[in-house]
Enzyme design. Sequence first.
Site, PDB file in Angstrom:
ATOM      1  N   GLY A  31      39.330  45.820  47.039  1.00  0.00           N
ATOM      2  CA  GLY A  31      37.904  45.525  47.064  1.00  0.00           C
ATOM      3  C   GLY A  31      37.007  46.738  47.191  1.00  0.00           C
TER       4      GLY A  31
ATOM      5  N   GLY B 189      43.456  39.833  50.131  1.00  0.00           N
ATOM      6  CA  GLY B 189      42.595  38.765  49.636  1.00  0.00           C
ATOM      7  C   GLY B 189      42.164  38.940  48.198  1.00  0.00           C
ATOM      8  N   HIS B 190      41.643  40.111  47.845  1.00  0.00           N
ATOM      9  CA  HIS B 190      41.166  40.331  46.484  1.00  0.00           C
ATOM     10  C   HIS B 190      42.318  40.303  45.489  1.00  0.00           C
ATOM     11  CE1 HIS B 190      38.742  41.606  43.172  1.00  0.00           C
ATOM     12  NE2 HIS B 190      39.341  42.775  43.070  1.00  0.00           N
TER      13      HIS B 190
ATOM     14  N   HIS C 162      30.616  46.120  42.755  1.00  0.00           N
ATOM     15  CA  HIS C 162      31.010  44.814  43.292  1.00  0.00           C
ATOM     16  C   HIS C 162      29.776  43.928  43.355  1.00  0.00           C
ATOM     17  CE1 HIS C 162      33.428  42.385  46.516  1.00  0.00           C
ATOM     18  NE2 HIS C 162      32.820  41.601  45.640  1.00  0.00           N
TER      19      HIS C 162
ATOM     20  N   HIS D  94      20.832  38.055  30.532  1.00  0.00           N
ATOM     21  CA  HIS D  94      20.868  38.758  29.250  1.00  0.00           C
ATOM     22  C   HIS D  94      20.492  40.237  29.379  1.00  0.00           C
ATOM     23  CE1 HIS D  94      16.448  38.984  28.897  1.00  0.00           C
ATOM     24  NE2 HIS D  94      16.475  37.817  29.550  1.00  0.00           N
TER      25      HIS D  94
ATOM     26  N   ILE E 259      26.479  39.324  49.255  1.00  0.00           N
ATOM     27  CA  ILE E 259      26.539  37.911  48.950  1.00  0.00           C
ATOM     28  C   ILE E 259      25.140  37.280  48.946  1.00  0.00           C
ATOM     29  CG2 ILE E 259      26.962  37.274  51.374  1.00  0.00           C
ATOM     30  CD1 ILE E 259      28.879  35.081  50.251  1.00  0.00           C
TER      31      ILE E 259
ATOM     32  N   ASP F  66      52.079  46.716  47.392  1.00  0.00           N
ATOM     33  CA  ASP F  66      51.241  46.746  48.598  1.00  0.00           C
ATOM     34  C   ASP F  66      51.979  47.489  49.703  1.00  0.00           C
ATOM     35  OD1 ASP F  66      48.680  45.012  49.753  1.00  0.00           O
ATOM     36  OD2 ASP F  66      50.148  45.526  51.293  1.00  0.00           O
ATOM     37  N   ASP F  67      51.268  48.345  50.430  1.00  0.00           N
ATOM     38  CA  ASP F  67      51.901  49.170  51.457  1.00  0.00           C
ATOM     39  C   ASP F  67      52.254  48.383  52.713  1.00  0.00           C
ATOM     40  OD1 ASP F  67      51.583  51.289  49.740  1.00  0.00           O
ATOM     41  OD2 ASP F  67      49.728  51.982  50.667  1.00  0.00           O
TER      42      ASP F  67
END
Length: 205
Positions: free
Chosen positions: A68, A12-13, A144, A135, A165, A34-35
């Site tokens: 991720g 996904g990421h 993350h 700022h 989130i 990718d494995d």
Amino acid sequence: MKRKLLIIGAGGHGKVLADIALKVGSWRQIAFLDDVLYSTKQLGLDVIGLSNEAEEYIDEFEVIVGIGNNSIREEMQTKLEIEGAIIPSLVHPSATIGSDVTIGSGTVIMAGGVINCCSAIGKGTIVNTGATIDHDCIVESYVHVSPGVHIAGGVTVGARSWLGIGSVVSNNVSITSDSIVGAGAVVVKNILEPGKYLGLPAKKA
């Protein structure tokens, strides 16, 4: 700048990174390592090898880690740096980046992200969809910042931290390295010890 980009991780990421890179349009070829998904296609792009084969491609490709997990991303990017890879940052065209902002190698700013003036974002950090950093903030490396997070001015976020989130960080707060702030939590005072912090106001779980 090389004209080819290699993304380690086709989940996904990694796919979001590829989507951003396609929109940026700076690379004539984009591929994955990718494995699990080796020899398949993701977003119409080839998975050309395994994750541990990146050093075979660094003369031809720029390389970015699309994993991720903060610690794994740090380990992989550090190894790539030692091997001499060129590691770009990725900024979605819809992101807003203020004046005098620094963004480290391997960092991604996703769609709708905002980094306001005079802030510094470290290496290998994820500023996810719709997250805002105001700022004079310092977000250290391999953090993350999840979708919809809002960080007020003058905040410091330590390395490898994860802000869940929709969480909110009040102005002039410091969060120590290796902290986890839960989804929807509101941080109103300094976090001095690593751990998981939940609730409103956020408290150590």
